[in-house]
Design an enzyme around this catalytic site. Structure first.
Site, PDB file in Angstrom:
ATOM      1  N   SER A   9       0.791  -1.235   0.000  1.00  0.00           N
ATOM      2  CA  SER A   9       0.000   0.000   0.000  1.00  0.00           C
ATOM      3  C   SER A   9       0.819   1.278   0.000  1.00  0.00           C
ATOM      4  O   SER A   9       0.240   2.370  -0.037  1.00  0.00           O
ATOM      5  CB  SER A   9      -0.957   0.011   1.207  1.00  0.00           C
ATOM      6  OG  SER A   9      -2.024  -0.883   0.993  1.00  0.00           O
ATOM      7  N   LYS A  56      -0.089   3.799  -2.600  1.00  0.00           N
ATOM      8  CA  LYS A  56      -1.110   4.838  -2.444  1.00  0.00           C
ATOM      9  C   LYS A  56      -0.508   6.226  -2.237  1.00  0.00           C
ATOM     10  O   LYS A  56      -1.200   7.233  -2.403  1.00  0.00           O
ATOM     11  CB  LYS A  56      -2.056   4.484  -1.298  1.00  0.00           C
ATOM     12  CG  LYS A  56      -2.861   3.206  -1.541  1.00  0.00           C
ATOM     13  CD  LYS A  56      -3.855   2.958  -0.417  1.00  0.00           C
ATOM     14  CE  LYS A  56      -4.697   1.723  -0.666  1.00  0.00           C
ATOM     15  NZ  LYS A  56      -4.017   0.482  -0.245  1.00  0.00           N
ATOM     16  N   SER A  95      -6.110   3.372   4.423  1.00  0.00           N
ATOM     17  CA  SER A  95      -5.545   2.596   3.309  1.00  0.00           C
ATOM     18  C   SER A  95      -6.640   1.948   2.483  1.00  0.00           C
ATOM     19  O   SER A  95      -6.512   0.807   2.030  1.00  0.00           O
ATOM     20  CB  SER A  95      -4.570   1.530   3.826  1.00  0.00           C
ATOM     21  OG  SER A  95      -3.654   1.154   2.818  1.00  0.00           O
ATOM     22  N   LYS A 126       3.269   6.269   5.673  1.00  0.00           N
ATOM     23  CA  LYS A 126       2.316   5.275   5.189  1.00  0.00           C
ATOM     24  C   LYS A 126       2.767   3.865   5.553  1.00  0.00           C
ATOM     25  O   LYS A 126       3.945   3.541   5.467  1.00  0.00           O
ATOM     26  CB  LYS A 126       2.179   5.386   3.661  1.00  0.00           C
ATOM     27  CG  LYS A 126       1.119   4.467   3.046  1.00  0.00           C
ATOM     28  CD  LYS A 126      -0.271   4.975   3.309  1.00  0.00           C
ATOM     29  CE  LYS A 126      -1.354   4.032   2.793  1.00  0.00           C
ATOM     30  NZ  LYS A 126      -1.465   2.780   3.577  1.00  0.00           N
TER      31      LYS A 126
END
Length: 278
Positions: free
Chosen positions: A58, A61, A117, A226
Site C-alpha cells: 500500500s 497509495k 488505506s 504510510k
C-alpha cells in the site's frame, strides 16, 4: 562492503550518487529485507539492499495521492460506485467502508486513502482522475519517471498484487517520492493526522478513519507517512520525522508488523544523533 548489515559509506555513495553517510558503527539492527534513510541535507544514514526491486504493497497509495493532488481541487466531489466497493471487498483489501452512492470530497477521500488505506477510495480516485484506472496508472508511471524513480513500475492505484503483472519499486525510490510528497502541505497534513472524522450528511455516511501508522504515537516529531502489507511485500513502513533541525525520511520493506515501528523509531533517533554530532 557491509559493516554490521550497513552498506559501507563509499559504496553506498557510488550507488545513489549523493552524500556518504556518517560513521555507522552504532547503527540500529535492521531486519527488514530492504531499508533506506536519508535526511533533507542529503546525508544517507542507513541503507540495506536499497536498490533491490520489490513489491511495496500500500505504499503505492502515496503515488496515488501525489498524482491526485497535482490535478484535483480538494473540494471536488466524487460519487462512490458499486464497482469501487466491489473492487476492494472482492480483493480482500483494506477498505474505508465507503458505500455506493456516497458523495465525498477529494479531501476526505485522501484521508480514507492514506489513513485507512482504503482500496475503495483508491479505486474511486483513479477512476475519476484517469479518467479510468488504466489512464491513471499511466499517469502514476509518468510521475515516477519525472521524479527519477527509475526502478519503479506501477500496475494499479492501491498496491494489491496484480496476477502476471506485478509492480515494483525500491527503498531509494520510495524515499524520493515521500520527500517530494511531503512538500505538499495537504499531503503532509493528511499523513500526519492520527484520526479523521467525516460527519454524516444527506449525501454520505459518517466515517471515522484512524491512522494505521503507530509511529505517530510512539515518538515525537513524526511526520507520517504510510504503512503497507501484502503476503509478497511483507510489512512495509514509509516514515518521516524532524530530527536535529532536518527532515529525515526512511522506509522499511519486508519487515514484521510491530517491529517496523520500533525499528523506524530507532532509525529516526540514530539519524538525529548523527546530524547533531555532525
Amino acid at each position: 562492503m557491509r559493516i554490521g548489515g550497513f552498506i559501507g559509506s563509499a559504496a553506498l555513495a557510488l550507488v545513489v550518487g549523493t552524500a556518504a553517510p556518517a560513521a555507522a558503527a552504532d547503527a540500529p539492527e535492521v531486519e527488514a529485507r530492504s531499508a533506506y534513510v536519508v535526511d533533507s541535507g542529503g546525508t544517507i544514514h542507513f541503507g540495506k539492499r536499497q536498490t533491490r526491486r520489490v513489491p511495496v504493497a500500500s505504499l503505492v497509495k502515496v503515488m496515488t495521492a501525489y498524482v491526485v493532488l497535482r490535478e484535483a481541487r480538494l473540494s471536488d466531489t466524487i460519487t462512490i460506485t458499486a464497482a469501487d466497493v466491489k473492487y476492494a471487498a472482492g480483493n480482500g483489501a483494506m477498505t474505508a467502508g465507503l458505500k455506493k452512492g456516497e458523495r465525498l470530497t477529494v479531501r476526505d477521500l485522501l484521508y480514507g486513502l492514506l489513513l485507512r488505506s482504503g482500496a475503495d477510495a483508491a479505486n474511486a480516485l483513479a477512476r475519476h482522475y484517469g479518467p479510468g484506472k488504466t489512464a491513471f496508472v499511466a499517469k502514476m508511471n509518468r510521475a515516477a519517471r519525472s521524479l527519477g524513480m527509475s526502478d519503479t513500475r506501477y500496475t494499479n492505484a492501491d498496491g494489491m498484487p496484480t496476477p502476471g503483472h506485478g509492480g515494483h519499486s525500491t527503498a531509494v525510490d520510495q524515499v524520493k517520492l515521500a520527500q517530494r510528497a511531503l512538500d505538499d502541505s495537504t499531503f503532509a497534513a493528511v499523513v500526519g493526522s492520527k484520526v479523521h472524522k467525516v460527519a454524516k450528511t444527506s449525501v454520505h455516511g459518517a466515517h471515522t478513519w484512524r491512522n494505521s501508522n503507530k509511529l505517530l504515537s510512539r515518538a515525537d516529531g513524526v511526520l507520517g507517512v504510510k504503512t503497507g502489507y501484502t503476503n509478497a511485500a511483507g510489512y512495509c513502513l514509509l516514515f518521516a520525522g524532524e530530527r536535529s533541525g532536518r527532515r529525515v525520511v526512511g522506509v522499511l520493506l519486508g519487515d514484521q508488523d510491530e517491529r517496523r515501528f520500533k525499528t523506524a523509531e530507532r532509525l529516526l533517533d540514530y539519524a538525529g544523533e548523527q546530524i547533531a554530532g555532525g
